[in-house]
Design an enzyme around this catalytic site. Structure first.
Site, PDB file in Angstrom:
ATOM      1  CG  LEU A 199      -9.360  -1.314   0.091  1.00 33.63           C
ATOM      2  CD1 LEU A 199      -8.713  -2.333  -0.828  1.00 33.63           C
ATOM      3  CD2 LEU A 199     -10.193  -0.326  -0.725  1.00 33.63           C
ATOM      4  CG  ASP A 200      -6.173   0.406   1.682  1.00 32.92           C
ATOM      5  OD1 ASP A 200      -5.763  -0.465   0.894  1.00 32.92           O
ATOM      6  OD2 ASP A 200      -6.502   1.549   1.339  1.00 32.92           O
ATOM      7  CD  GLU A 201      -8.238  -0.462   8.102  1.00 29.31           C
ATOM      8  OE1 GLU A 201      -7.478  -0.856   9.014  1.00 29.31           O
ATOM      9  OE2 GLU A 201      -8.487   0.735   7.903  1.00 29.31           O
ATOM     10  CG  HIS A 243      -1.921   1.150   1.138  1.00 25.56           C
ATOM     11  ND1 HIS A 243      -1.616   2.418   1.580  1.00 25.56           N
ATOM     12  CD2 HIS A 243      -3.169   1.212   0.647  1.00 25.56           C
ATOM     13  CE1 HIS A 243      -2.665   3.202   1.396  1.00 25.56           C
ATOM     14  NE2 HIS A 243      -3.614   2.503   0.813  1.00 25.56           N
TER      15      HIS A 243
END
Lengths: 277, 277, 277, 277
Positions: free
Chosen positions: B221-223, B186
């Site tokens: 998402l992104d976690e 990311h």
């Protein structure tokens, strides 16, 4: 429940972990944390284990001794603050940083005394209600002065001695009186710039990064086992004095980190290196 | 002699290390490296052991199973390159860095294929004699496209899937097809600047440091669990494009480091975190 | 509108900035960016100015010459890619990193050719459609080989020569043929570990940080002006080969950063140091 | 000879540097250091110049005003220690670090007083012979308490106010009383983990790096212009308390660095960002 740190330094052999953990298990102890390292060159085995439980220290050590090779070093330290004596000279930045961290409860240490070869730092130390002693080298031979230092240090039976910019060269006698117990901060990124005024050397050389190194003191000046190092960027606009100031900030951080590693029993020494578990 | 990596993920209990090492000893195996960690909150126990010896895998796993709690996860991986598939879209910087490292022998991986949803990267990939496949999303629903991707990916039976700037949002179905096997980079120092164009966000906010984050892909998402992060300094003179360029260098390094940790079987996942031993 | 970079290296004097900016103003030019530095020891004055406008190069240089001290160095470079030749030997990691960045458009350079003293890297270079030449040293004296190298290099009239792990020692003749134009990467944190196999030296010494240094090549081997340095942490578990691998990643980053500084005309040299504006 | 720092913040225009340097030259002043920056988005021009010479301040400012656009901000500060007031609450780590650095002569500041809303830090502050005042918020509204704080602060006419873990939320009134003069340390790597207990948030998220941010205080809590940031690596073995301790070390370093930049007149503010020259 009390926490203990078990430190084993021996020669690698099949079943070591099994035999050690067997003893711990038989003594009804719990392993909270454990790391081992085997040096492939020397086949030295290092183990640091955090254990909890109702420990009978003598029995445990005896039983461990029975299952380990003869040449093994076995230490069992209760997790508690270590008694420390700090040596200094005139510079206050590293000492001051340790004192304020101590005041702030950051150090797992009891600072029993600060001993210096000059009076300059008395005010600073006494602000923190820590005993300060000046052992002047005035008119004394190196040996005479060291004998007085050793005498004074021994009054406090320190587990560790921290040289916070103590600017005297130590004799073998001193070093061997406290093997693996004297921590020093060197104001350069060893092995670069060994010797006098490393910041001036660094300035002349035009380096873009300077650093500091914390190491055990040995007979070899600036050559002891390295415990921790760190660096900071500098550029062309730094005078050598500004490099020194930037470096002082690194010195503080490096000594603090190395000191913590020793206070937490995380450092093993072999050959001229450290294993940190 | 073959090296194996034993990975155990279970609930902490007295005698775990003893029981495990007992089995290893009984099987005449040598422990080269060993680290354990117990999470104090959850009392989860994690152990990574590098062992050598003449291993009978089934017997060893059976005997370990007998001495461990029922809920235990036990893995025994031979130390060898893992089969990997890389997914990409149009951006070449992260993929290119992986390819050149692969060419240079830096990765303990077999890159079986690069699969992209555009043709742009074909030339680059084929320079390195690695199969490139384009699975276009043109006119397909997300689900339809993913089914085709999964079908193509499965041809290569990868242990790991690396998203090298693969710019498609993944469905739960995809994520759950490869649990704990999809690595993503990311382009921000999570959790800062979640979402679109983090570099523009960072520029607007006037930050002095930007970073990148490698994490496992989960439904969130992104976690997903963070594996590795790194940062780089920026200043007022950076346009957001220059921040992006600086960030791209961090993205490469971060993905490379996380990738190596996975290839070396050093990463455990619990709750939404990683334990790295 | 074209951007130019004006580089002035002279002796400090009152009114310098005034006189220079007066000329720029009279020529109807705009200053986009400007930094100056005066070295307090030597009173050397360095100025880097990014200017835009309709520039008549000869007139501008003539007028600047008139207002500056006789010993001044004045350069006016259009902001554009520089022609570069890369020298290599057998190792591919640094070269490969440069090639993939070049492919990715990260370098403000035209790589005209890669010249090596072995054939090993031909495949890699030709993947990127860059001319590769092998000038073997087989059976040649150092001087004979260098003459052939110089001849080949000069075919491409490079502004910069980058040594991407070119493992031949250069003679004064070579160095003086390309003054302040040869960039080298040294695989250690200079001045630590000068000489052969620094990683082995670092391993033996038990350092906790290793680094790399990019510098201009001068007659003094490993002693040229330092342009950029960076470091990475290592620990006791690193074999010297693992230190080397970790170091290689730093080498790539350091050479890349130094290269960019040169491509952007940001580096001045004086005494044995660099000023970076 | 006295050193002055000239700070100009205006709109970019052709001939700015020429006109400014012309005035300096006409006043027989020497430029020791000079940097400019033009923000391409806003065309704002920033210039920081270190000058020496026999300065007639009023004349110089008048002449500069004449050659600069109307909207220009022109400051001319003699290079000397700034008067500072520190606000604190109960936590001692950041305050203690500032005090010991102050004692050590590291800060170009005169610490006129420490004002806190609790008595806890009196002993620490008075060790250093610095006036300590407790302005309790007991039974007062936020506004009432702030009025008393402002009254006390103003007694010392500080150029800068440093919030060393002052744990009260400030009103617009307070902030606007001291525009661009209040420095705060935020215990997270903004914009990550805004709000309460960032270390607990960081722990829950399983980040591998934590940081701290020094920023000007504005009406937007935690959203002021960022001056300096730094980070430190953490891993799975850190409890959130250990993360907090690691973070405290970064907080000290970050606040110290930002404080120095302000003391050296190196920080410009525009939009919600800082330019550091």
């Amino acid at each position: 429940m009390k926490e203990y740190i078990l430190l084993i330094d021996t020669t690698d052999d099949k079943g070591l972990v099994y035999n050690i953990s067997k003893v711990l298990y038989a003594n009804n102890l719990n392993i909270e944390q454990n790391s081992e390292y085997v040096d492939p060159d020397t086949l030295k085995f290092f183990m640091r284990t955090v254990i909890t439980g109702d420990i009978k220290k003598d029995i445990l050590l005896k039983e461990l001794k029975e299952v380990l090779p003869l040449n093994s070093t076995i230490k069992l330290n209760e997790k508690q603050n270590k008694d420390v004596v700090i040596l200094a000279t005139k510079e206050s930045h590293v000492l001051g940083d340790l004192l304020i961290r101590y005041f702030d409860g950051e150090l797992n240490a009891n600072i029993k005394a600060v001993i210096a070869n000059h009076e300059h730092l008395r005010d600073l130390v006494e602000k923190f209600d820590i005993p300060f002693y000046c052992v002047s080298a005035e008119g004394l031979s190196r040996e005479e002065h060291e004998d007085k230092m050793i005498e004074k240090i021994n009054e406090f039976e320190p587990e560790l001695i921290v040289l916070a910019k103590y600017m005297r060269i130590l004799t073998s006698k001193f070093v061997n009186t406290y093997p693996k117990r004297v921590l020093n901060i060197h104001h350069s990124f060893l092995p670069a710039f060994i010797g006098a005024n490393p910041y001036k050397q660094a300035y002349e050389r035009g380096v873009k990064i300077i650093g500091a190194t914390a190491h055990y003191v040995t007979d070899d000046l600036d050559e002891g086992p390295i415990i921790f190092q760190d660096v900071v960027r500098v550029d062309h606009s730094y005078s050598w004095q500004e490099m020194r100031n930037a470096g002082r900030n690194v010195e503080k951080i490096v000594l603090y980190n190395a000191f913590q590693l020793l206070l937490d029993d995380k450092v093993f020494v072999y050959k001229n290196k450290t294993v940190i578990l």
